[in-house]
Write a protein that holds these residues in place. Sequence first.
Motif, PDB file in Angstrom:
ATOM      1  N   GLY A 124       0.803  -1.212   0.000  1.00  0.00           N
ATOM      2  CA  GLY A 124       0.000   0.000   0.000  1.00  0.00           C
ATOM      3  C   GLY A 124       0.835   1.261   0.000  1.00  0.00           C
ATOM      4  N   GLN A 185      -9.546  -0.801  -0.271  1.00  0.00           N
ATOM      5  CA  GLN A 185      -8.658  -1.770   0.363  1.00  0.00           C
ATOM      6  C   GLN A 185      -9.358  -3.088   0.675  1.00  0.00           C
ATOM      7  OE1 GLN A 185      -7.098  -0.066   3.947  1.00  0.00           O
ATOM      8  NE2 GLN A 185      -9.089   0.108   4.943  1.00  0.00           N
ATOM      9  N   CYS A 203      -6.598  -4.979   6.494  1.00  0.00           N
ATOM     10  CA  CYS A 203      -6.788  -3.641   5.921  1.00  0.00           C
ATOM     11  C   CYS A 203      -6.741  -2.605   7.046  1.00  0.00           C
ATOM     12  CB  CYS A 203      -8.135  -3.565   5.219  1.00  0.00           C
ATOM     13  SG  CYS A 203      -8.382  -4.829   3.951  1.00  0.00           S
TER      14      CYS A 203
END
Length: 269
Positions: A124, A185, A203
């Motif tokens: 991410g 996500q 997440c």
Amino acid sequence: MSNGEPVRDLKYELLEQEVKILGINIFAIDIAKAVKLLLKSDYESLESRCVSATGAHGLVYSKRNYIFRKILQSFFLNLPDGMPSAWIGRLKGAKKMQRCYGPDFFKETMIASANTTTAHFLCGGKEGVAAILKEVCETQFGATISGTYCPPFLDVSDYDYPAIAQTINETKAKIVWIGLSTPKQEIFASNLSKYTKVDYICCVGAAFDFHIGNVKQAPSWVQKIGMEWFFRLIMEPKRLWKRYFEIVPLFIYYNFAELIKGNFLKKNR
């Protein structure tokens, strides 16, 4: 993943530690218990289990989007990322329910897994964010980070999930951390879980940026009174004003509507 009781028994155990909020089962204890649960070694699963730290934003979005609601309902664990969810949970009878803030859950899991065989994969953030976070996790938390990946900015349906999963699987990671934003996500994690061979995909939203100092966190007292959303709005007004001026009233409205209909205290598992 080790031998032991089937994962269905663990999920059954979880039902006694959850409370339903706007149709989604939310974990109703605290971060310490959630971390312990994540690092349990006496349960096995043939698939990657998804975990989300979701707040009012995700819950409201799930009310308006059937596909996203089914994704959250399929997750192994949904943590109450915001104080409003914890307050609603307590009103529903979950007296031990505490906020399980995504960045804190991330940090405490890293610390608890230090000096163990648990390896983490960071997925991410913008280019370079995950690499910086890797250094933070290793030097400050003592965790083992087996790999990183910064997804390019694409529609969530356009990622090559088998290729990303192969990269992750080759690192032998046990826990994958997704630092994007809701709802992207959670959809990303759900798609990725079909191809990965890990224990968990978690997440945690802005945790990546918070822990490397890219985004300033609200003071703890602001978080405790449930006003972190307002602090973040002041920090990023152009990006967040529309979200919060829609989400906050709708979260109140949906829960009030359940109360009026007599569904607020209904235990529908």
